[in-house]
Write a protein that holds these residues in place. Structure first.
Motif, PDB file in Angstrom:
ATOM      1  N   ARG A   1       0.801  -1.210   0.000  1.00  0.00           N
ATOM      2  CA  ARG A   1       0.000   0.000   0.000  1.00  0.00           C
ATOM      3  C   ARG A   1       0.841   1.270   0.000  1.00  0.00           C
ATOM      4  N   SER A   2       1.957   1.290   0.767  1.00  0.00           N
ATOM      5  CA  SER A   2       2.757   2.520   0.914  1.00  0.00           C
ATOM      6  C   SER A   2       3.351   2.925  -0.426  1.00  0.00           C
ATOM      7  N   MET A   3       3.798   1.897  -1.205  1.00  0.00           N
ATOM      8  CA  MET A   3       4.354   2.229  -2.520  1.00  0.00           C
ATOM      9  C   MET A   3       3.309   2.884  -3.381  1.00  0.00           C
ATOM     10  N   LEU A   4       2.095   2.367  -3.285  1.00  0.00           N
ATOM     11  CA  LEU A   4       0.999   2.919  -4.078  1.00  0.00           C
ATOM     12  C   LEU A   4       0.780   4.367  -3.720  1.00  0.00           C
ATOM     13  N   PHE A   5       0.802   4.654  -2.428  1.00  0.00           N
ATOM     14  CA  PHE A   5       0.551   6.034  -2.011  1.00  0.00           C
ATOM     15  C   PHE A   5       1.660   6.964  -2.472  1.00  0.00           C
ATOM     16  N   ASP A   6       2.930   6.503  -2.426  1.00  0.00           N
ATOM     17  CA  ASP A   6       4.037   7.333  -2.917  1.00  0.00           C
ATOM     18  C   ASP A   6       3.833   7.684  -4.373  1.00  0.00           C
ATOM     19  N   ALA A   7       3.489   6.659  -5.150  1.00  0.00           N
ATOM     20  CA  ALA A   7       3.299   6.902  -6.583  1.00  0.00           C
ATOM     21  C   ALA A   7       2.193   7.926  -6.788  1.00  0.00           C
ATOM     22  N   LYS A   8       1.127   7.763  -6.016  1.00  0.00           N
ATOM     23  CA  LYS A   8       0.015   8.697  -6.186  1.00  0.00           C
ATOM     24  C   LYS A   8       0.421  10.120  -5.797  1.00  0.00           C
ATOM     25  N   ARG A   9       1.187  10.184  -4.739  1.00  0.00           N
ATOM     26  CA  ARG A   9       1.639  11.515  -4.302  1.00  0.00           C
ATOM     27  C   ARG A   9       2.476  12.178  -5.383  1.00  0.00           C
ATOM     28  N   ASN A  10       3.385  11.406  -5.998  1.00  0.00           N
ATOM     29  CA  ASN A  10       4.206  11.944  -7.097  1.00  0.00           C
ATOM     30  C   ASN A  10       3.343  12.447  -8.220  1.00  0.00           C
ATOM     31  N   ASN A  11       2.354  11.666  -8.563  1.00  0.00           N
ATOM     32  CA  ASN A  11       1.434  12.054  -9.630  1.00  0.00           C
ATOM     33  C   ASN A  11       0.815  13.409  -9.363  1.00  0.00           C
ATOM     34  N   VAL A  12       0.332  13.539  -8.150  1.00  0.00           N
ATOM     35  CA  VAL A  12      -0.365  14.779  -7.803  1.00  0.00           C
ATOM     36  C   VAL A  12       0.599  15.970  -7.857  1.00  0.00           C
ATOM     37  N   ALA A  13       1.801  15.765  -7.353  1.00  0.00           N
ATOM     38  CA  ALA A  13       2.784  16.867  -7.378  1.00  0.00           C
ATOM     39  C   ALA A  13       3.076  17.297  -8.807  1.00  0.00           C
ATOM     40  N   MET A  14       3.184  16.277  -9.677  1.00  0.00           N
ATOM     41  CA  MET A  14       3.480  16.595 -11.083  1.00  0.00           C
ATOM     42  C   MET A  14       2.352  17.405 -11.702  1.00  0.00           C
ATOM     43  N   LEU A  15       1.145  17.017 -11.390  1.00  0.00           N
ATOM     44  CA  LEU A  15      -0.005  17.729 -11.935  1.00  0.00           C
ATOM     45  C   LEU A  15      -0.009  19.180 -11.481  1.00  0.00           C
ATOM     46  N   LEU A  16       0.282  19.368 -10.201  1.00  0.00           N
ATOM     47  CA  LEU A  16       0.296  20.735  -9.672  1.00  0.00           C
ATOM     48  C   LEU A  16       1.356  21.569 -10.369  1.00  0.00           C
ATOM     49  N   GLU A  17       2.544  20.969 -10.537  1.00  0.00           N
ATOM     50  CA  GLU A  17       3.654  21.682 -11.187  1.00  0.00           C
ATOM     51  C   GLU A  17       3.274  22.104 -12.585  1.00  0.00           C
ATOM     52  N   THR A  18       2.659  21.115 -13.317  1.00  0.00           N
ATOM     53  CA  THR A  18       2.263  21.409 -14.701  1.00  0.00           C
ATOM     54  C   THR A  18       1.283  22.571 -14.723  1.00  0.00           C
ATOM     55  N   ASN A  19       0.351  22.531 -13.853  1.00  0.00           N
ATOM     56  CA  ASN A  19      -0.659  23.576 -13.791  1.00  0.00           C
ATOM     57  C   ASN A  19      -0.023  24.945 -13.551  1.00  0.00           C
ATOM     58  N   TYR A  20       0.881  24.965 -12.599  1.00  0.00           N
ATOM     59  CA  TYR A  20       1.550  26.220 -12.258  1.00  0.00           C
ATOM     60  C   TYR A  20       2.287  26.794 -13.457  1.00  0.00           C
ATOM     61  N   ARG A  21       2.995  25.872 -14.161  1.00  0.00           N
ATOM     62  CA  ARG A  21       3.781  26.338 -15.312  1.00  0.00           C
ATOM     63  C   ARG A  21       2.892  26.872 -16.409  1.00  0.00           C
ATOM     64  N   GLU A  22       1.770  26.210 -16.627  1.00  0.00           N
ATOM     65  CA  GLU A  22       0.822  26.679 -17.634  1.00  0.00           C
ATOM     66  C   GLU A  22       0.351  28.073 -17.315  1.00  0.00           C
ATOM     67  N   ARG A  23       0.016  28.277 -16.064  1.00  0.00           N
ATOM     68  CA  ARG A  23      -0.500  29.596 -15.670  1.00  0.00           C
ATOM     69  C   ARG A  23       0.566  30.685 -15.866  1.00  0.00           C
ATOM     70  N   LEU A  24       1.778  30.331 -15.500  1.00  0.00           N
ATOM     71  CA  LEU A  24       2.883  31.285 -15.649  1.00  0.00           C
ATOM     72  C   LEU A  24       3.039  31.701 -17.103  1.00  0.00           C
ATOM     73  N   HIS A  25       3.012  30.719 -17.971  1.00  0.00           N
ATOM     74  CA  HIS A  25       3.111  30.912 -19.411  1.00  0.00           C
ATOM     75  C   HIS A  25       2.024  31.858 -19.895  1.00  0.00           C
ATOM     76  N   MET A  26       0.815  31.569 -19.411  1.00  0.00           N
ATOM     77  CA  MET A  26      -0.319  32.368 -19.837  1.00  0.00           C
ATOM     78  C   MET A  26      -0.138  33.810 -19.418  1.00  0.00           C
ATOM     79  N   VAL A  27       0.295  33.977 -18.195  1.00  0.00           N
ATOM     80  CA  VAL A  27       0.500  35.348 -17.685  1.00  0.00           C
ATOM     81  C   VAL A  27       1.544  36.072 -18.525  1.00  0.00           C
TER      82      VAL A  27
END
Lengths: 252, 227
Positions: free
Chosen positions: A159-185
């Motif tokens: 289970r712990s490995m699964l949660f780590d992977a999920k956490r990484n996923n979420v962080a990546m999504l947030l980063e992508t979102n942030y970069r998109e917004r920066l670009h737009m600005v």
């Protein structure tokens, strides 16, 4: 039903005081249900041993020490002869009837005995086999359930490995979102600045054109008609000379 | 102990005490109590199998109301078979050779079926008097005949069992007497007679079982008509 009542009350009274033990012993005669006798001792596999179909083997064993092997036979013969000679048993028509029914019974037992016995055994075995099957199926399904449960436990460990992977996923999504917004600005700001630049260029050009037009207009208005006539006459003479030169060249 | 031919049919008494009750109840001890065990001896398994087979045979074609008779009919057949078979042994008394006993079985049970029929479905039970499809001319005669046949049923049931068993036992006694007497005169003929006796005994065994079965089967048929 009353015996059950007495049993229950006797059980509850067992604990209290001196009368308890006495009651348990006294009510033992009322224990008629099989609950008190379980587990039952198993039935013997074969019946008691008999010789000649009716006489139990124990009789022969009993007489062996005193009279040997032929003892019981002598006893039987003696008894029969005694009963016949003293006419305790009289031979009459019933004897023949007895002989014939005896013959029928012996014939029946000898011929059909084993098959009937095996049929009865099969009946019992089928009954037991059915119950055994139920038990076996239950055991098998429970073993399978144990295996499944163990597998589930193993899965839980990952289970712990699964949660780590999920956490990484979420962080990546947030980063992508942030970069998109920066670009737009950035793009928006650039657009606004470009607009200002274009505006300035336009101003510049307009001023330039205005100035050029003004200069042209003033130059054209400064040309007097006399100067215009002179320039036109000059152009005509120049053209005539050019024509003559071209004709002369073409003639040569 | 000299026996006449008819001593076997006399109700047994010992010093003036009638032993009929003993003769009727002693066969009960031959069948083992089911006991605490789930899977018992061979004999219990065989008896249980016979009872199962018999119940299926008799009660499968019957409607649900007749299933209340299951206990009495199966116990009756077991009782009759035991009595008949035990009577074939020498020096035994067969209670079913007594007409009184067989009528005591037949009349109440038959009367019960008739009363049940009359009470629950009177039209249908009266309609049994007339078979389907009779020509109109024969109806009065046929009604009379069917009524007579209805009332003769208990008589037939009782007398059938009595007559079969008595005749069988008597024949065995007679032929045994013949063999016994001939043994000192003409032994070879006596041997032939003994062979005949053997075959007759086989027949009697079959008759004993069949008559008991037929008795109960007919009762169940009368019940089927009326229930």
């Amino acid at each position: 039903m009353l015996s059950r009542l007495i049993l229950v009350s006797a059980n509850s009274l067992k604990g209290c005081g001196p009368i308890g033990a006495g009651l348990v012993q006294a009510s033992r005669s009322l224990h008629t249900s099989p609950q008190s006798l379980a587990p039952l001792p198993p039935l013997p596999e074969t019946g008691g041993k008999v010789r000649h179909g009716i006489f139990p083997e124990e009789l022969f064993q009993l007489l062996y020490p005193k009279t040997g092997v032929t003892g019981p036979y002598m006893l039987g013969t003696g008894l029969i002869i005694y009963m016949l000679s003293k006419e305790i048993y009289v031979i009459n028509h019933e004897t023949f009837a007895a002989a014939s029914i005896g013959a029928v019974i012996i014939y029946g037992v000898k011929k059909f005995g084993p098959s009937v016995a095996s049929y009865a055994d099969k009946l019992n075995e089928d009954k037991i086999a059915k119950a055994q099957e139920v038990k076996d199926i239950a055991i098998a399904s429970l073993t399978e359930a144990i295996e499944d449960e163990k597998k589930e436990q193993w899965r839980v460990e990952g289970r712990s490995m699964l949660f780590d992977a999920k956490r990484n996923n979420v962080a990546m999504l947030l980063e992508t979102n942030y970069r998109e917004r920066l670009h737009m600005v950035t793009n928006e700001v650039k657009r606004r600045l470009d607009y200002q630049i274009a505006l300035q260029n336009l101003h510049h050009r307009l001023e330039q054109e205005h100035m050029v037009n003004w200069v042209e207009k003033s130059v054209i208005s400064s040309i007097t008609p006399q100067q215009e006539k002179e320039s036109i006459a000059k152009c005509i003479t120049d053209l005539k000379a050019l024509a003559k030169a071209t004709q002369a060249r073409a003639g040569v | 102990m000299t026996l006449s031919l008819f001593d076997q049919f006399m109700s047994p008494t010992l010093l003036g005490i009638p032993l009929m009750a003993l003769a009727l109840t002693l066969p009960w001890i031959l069948f083992f109590k089911p006991g605490n065990r789930w899977s018992s001896s061979r004999f219990s398994a065989l008896v249980a199998q016979f009872l199962k087979w018999f119940t299926k045979e008799i009660f499968q074609p019957m409607s649900l109301g007749g299933h209340k008779w299951a206990l009495i009919l199966t116990s009756l057949v077991l009782f009759l078979i035991t009595l008949n078979m035990l009577g074939l042994l020498p020096y035994t008394f067969t209670p079913t050779t007594q007409l009184s006993m067989n009528m005591a079985f037949a009349v109440p049970l038959w009367l019960a079926t008739v009363i049940i029929g009359m009470r629950n479905q009177p039209n249908l039970s009266l309609a049994h008097m007339l078979p389907e499809g009779t020509p109109a001319l024969l109806i009065p005669i046929l009604i009379v005949i069917e009524t007579i046949s209805l009332f003769i049923r208990p008589l037939a049931l009782g007398v059938r069992l009595t007559a079969n068993l008595t005749a069988g036992h008597l024949l065995i006694q007679l032929i045994a007497t013949a063999a016994y007497v001939l043994m000192s005169i003409m032994p070879v003929v006596a041997i032939l007679t003994s062979v005949l006796l053997f075959l007759l005994t086989l027949l009697e065994v079959a008759v004993a079982m069949i008559q008991a079965y037929v008795f109960v089967l007919l009762l169940s048929l009368y019940l089927q008509e009326n229930v």
